[in-house]
Structures are given as structure tokens and as C-alpha cells.
Design an enzyme around this catalytic site. Sequence first.
Site, mmCIF file in Angstrom:
data_model
loop_
_atom_site.group_PDB
_atom_site.id
_atom_site.type_symbol
_atom_site.label_atom_id
_atom_site.label_comp_id
_atom_site.label_asym_id
_atom_site.label_seq_id
_atom_site.Cartn_x
_atom_site.Cartn_y
_atom_site.Cartn_z
ATOM 1 N NE ARG A 184 -48.087 42.923 21.100
ATOM 2 C CZ ARG A 184 -48.389 41.771 20.569
ATOM 3 N NH1 ARG A 184 -47.807 40.779 20.500
ATOM 4 N NH2 ARG A 184 -49.248 41.879 19.599
ATOM 5 C CE1 TYR B 204 -37.065 53.137 42.776
ATOM 6 C CE2 TYR B 204 -38.868 51.596 41.903
ATOM 7 C CZ TYR B 204 -38.465 52.796 41.984
ATOM 8 O OH TYR B 204 -38.945 53.812 41.373
ATOM 9 C CG ASP C 237 -32.753 46.578 40.630
ATOM 10 O OD1 ASP C 237 -31.982 47.487 39.880
ATOM 11 O OD2 ASP C 237 -33.955 47.204 41.032
ATOM 12 C CE LYS D 168 -34.774 55.447 38.255
ATOM 13 N NZ LYS D 168 -34.822 54.318 39.080
HETATM 14 C C1 LIG Z 1 -36.117 53.414 39.556
HETATM 15 C C2 LIG Z 1 -35.948 52.146 39.864
HETATM 16 C C3 LIG Z 1 -36.555 50.973 39.455
HETATM 17 C C4 LIG Z 1 -37.673 51.038 38.839
HETATM 18 O O1 LIG Z 1 -37.536 51.603 37.530
HETATM 19 P P1 LIG Z 1 -38.645 52.534 36.624
HETATM 20 O O2 LIG Z 1 -37.756 52.595 35.249
HETATM 21 O O3 LIG Z 1 -38.926 53.707 37.224
HETATM 22 O O4 LIG Z 1 -39.965 51.814 36.373
HETATM 23 C C5 LIG Z 1 -36.326 49.672 39.838
HETATM 24 N N1 LIG Z 1 -35.160 49.484 40.740
HETATM 25 C C6 LIG Z 1 -34.267 50.583 40.820
HETATM 26 C C7 LIG Z 1 -33.076 50.376 41.852
HETATM 27 C C8 LIG Z 1 -34.590 51.884 40.765
HETATM 28 O O5 LIG Z 1 -33.884 52.647 41.062
#
Ligand SMILES: *Cc1c(COP(=O)(O)O)cnc(C)c1O
Length: 397
Positions: free
Chosen positions: A61, A113, A185, A210
Site C-alpha cells: 500500500r 466535472y 484537472d 480517460k
Molecule cells: C472522469 C473524470 C473525473 C473522475 O475520474 P474517475 O476516474 O471516473 O474517478 C474527473 N475529472 C474529469 C475531467 C473526468 O473526466
Amino acid sequence: MSTDPFAPFTQQKFPHFGTDAIHAGQEPDPSTGAVITPISLSSTFAQKSPGIKYSQYEYARTANPTRDAFENCLAKLENGKFGAAFSSGLGCTSTLLHLLKQGDHVVVVDDVYGGTGRYFRTIATEFGVSFTFVDFNEENELEGAFTEQTKMVWLETPSNPTLKISDIAKTAEITHRHGAILVVDNTFMSPYFQRPLDLGADVVMHSVTKYIGGHSDTVMGALCCNDETLFKRIKYLQNSIGMIPSPFDSFLALRSLKTLHVRMPRHAENAQKIAEFLETHPKIEKTVYPGLKSHPQYELARKQMTGPGGMITFWLKGDIVQARQFLENVKLFTLAESLGGVESLVNHPAIMTHASVPAEHRKKLGISDSLVRLSVGIEDVDDLLEDLKFALDQVQL
Ligand SMILES: *Cc1c(COP(=O)(O)O)cnc(C)c1O
């Protein structure tokens, strides 16, 4: 490409990107010579004598060799010193919120998001952290949102799904003047098209699910930063909260990084052609894509991004009836949530990804029933264009 969306492109701006994507953080395995970082499944590591270890590893971990390789490789691509991986993008978000304490305040971009907004609005507020959601392109609104308690600013650019672009460098300056830290982000751009740390951000966040993962087969997240004190705290939280990714997910993400610089230009090249097609289509009201000169922040996009990415948002003429006609007739574009994979996806934010955003707020952001979001994949673009043409032909106005 009929236009050169953004010059200079990454090849000139980040000269070692492709080499780092393949090699950074990775050496042949010292015990076997394996060229590819193994999936290290051991949860624990032997010690020679109490406290005297064979390597830096003791318990998985805290640190795992496969995860370490991914963290170091991604950090290098973000031009950061440090990286930390998590079990999802939201795992990053909730862990970062533990940097704060009861009474602290966060300024958040208004079309953040959906899942991030939901965590802030319905969970973090229960622990006594407060949030103000503002349009970062309204400078007075942004400045006015700060209080004595503001400790963090949360920016996502381009935003989702309206692809609004906010100035990272300017936001960093304002944030630091108020003594807070800036989290960006960077999920929609990946480090190939945008490097927030270079522009003054303190922490970069990714939903690795993504573009970085890129094949729609892993849910994972990551953070990068340059400040050692901040990183030590993030590592402490990663270990103490425990939202870590599995060794297999770490392996997949590391493998995916090796083609990021090959995938991203193709996403953008395809998206540019599709956006230009959609922009002039008679059944479409409006198309938003950072590579179109009609994008409200086109100049800013050129300045802070090295390419326009693979996401397109458009508003069909009509309403939910027309949107359904379109969405039921695309074949190559799969109707699904998520984005950033090699395959093209189409999404209806009002009913799908953004259902958790309060209806009134959705309206303010322009997320209407006729809004459609495309995640353009790296298939042959003529096939994608044909698919969209066919589906648009089925729309009855
Ligand atoms: C999908 C997404 C998230 C969340 O991520 P997960 O891997 O689904 O928890 C946060 N910010 C953006 C811009 C996203 O597209």
C-alpha cells in the site's frame, strides 16, 4: 489537416516527450533483465533484519514497484518532480480534500466535472469544508469568491461538457496572491497538450481512466506536483487513506503512457476534421471545439495548450426528440459515458454524465437536451464522418 490548429505543436515544445513516455521511471528489471516493468503482486517485502531492507519496499500500500514506475513516468511527462497514483480520478479528489480541515473554503470552476461537483456539494460539505462555484473567465467573480478561509482553488480547463477554457497562469497568480494552492484537472488534455505545472499550478490531477489509460479498460487516477513538502503530505495521505490502484491497473496505465504521444495527435487531427464538418452542418445549431476559430477562448487555447484535444460539444437544432434521433442512429460512435479511449464515444450529458448536476445549474451552464458531446477516437476519420452524416440525415426538424 485543413488548418494547423495549434502551432507550435508538442514536438517542438516538449522535445523529449515521446522518449520519456517510453522510458522515464523504467529500467530493465535488475533481477531478470526483463525490459518491461513486471506486474509486482507481492503485498509485502522481506527484510534482512528489523528495519534493514532489500530495497525501498516494505508493504505494497505504501509503495509498489509497478505503481512507482507509472508515477515517475507520468510526473516526468507533466514536467513535475513527483507523482502519486490512486484508484480513480475521484480517489485523487477526495484524497486532496484531506489537505484541508473543517472551516476551510475552496473556489471551484462552475462547470467542474459532475462527479467532482457531487463530491464537493454532498460529501465534503458534510465535513465542514465550503465551496464557491464561479466562472473563472469573469475575473471580478473569481476575485470576489476568495475569503480569509480559502485554501484551495479547483480549475478544470477545458471544462466539461462546454469546453470553456480558463487562463491557468492568471488563475495561479490570483490563487497565490490569496495564499491558496491551485489544483488543475488536466484530464481532457493530458500532458501532451497541456502542462499546468509549467503555468504555475501547484497540483495536476488526472482521471487516468480517460486519455492516459486511453483504451477504456482501467479506472485510475493520478496527481503530480513539484513542491516536496506538499508531495510528502500527498504520499502520507495516499498511504493513510489507502485509495491506491492495483498493480495490474498500474501496469496497464504504464503501458498506455508509451503511446500517448502517438494517440493524442491522431485524436486532435480527427476531431479537427469532424468539428469543421459539424460547424457548417444545417442541422446543428452550434459547435464548440478549441481548434475552431469560433471558440470563444481560441486565442487563450493557442497560448496555453499545444493542441486542441479530442473532445467536441455541439447543440443540435431542436430538442430531446432530435437528440434521440441522432443518438439512436450513430453506429461507429458508441453511446456511452466516459471519454479519451481509442474508440469514438458519444454522450448525452443532460441525461448521462451530468445527471447529478442540479437542473437549474445545468441550465445556467447551457447543458440542454440538445447538447451532444463527442469523444473522437483514432479510427479512420472518413468512417467517423460517414457515421455522423448518416445519423444527422435521420434527424427530422
Ligand atoms: C472522469 C473524470 C473525473 C473522475 O475520474 P474517475 O476516474 O471516473 O474517478 C474527473 N475529472 C474529469 C475531467 C473526468 O473526466
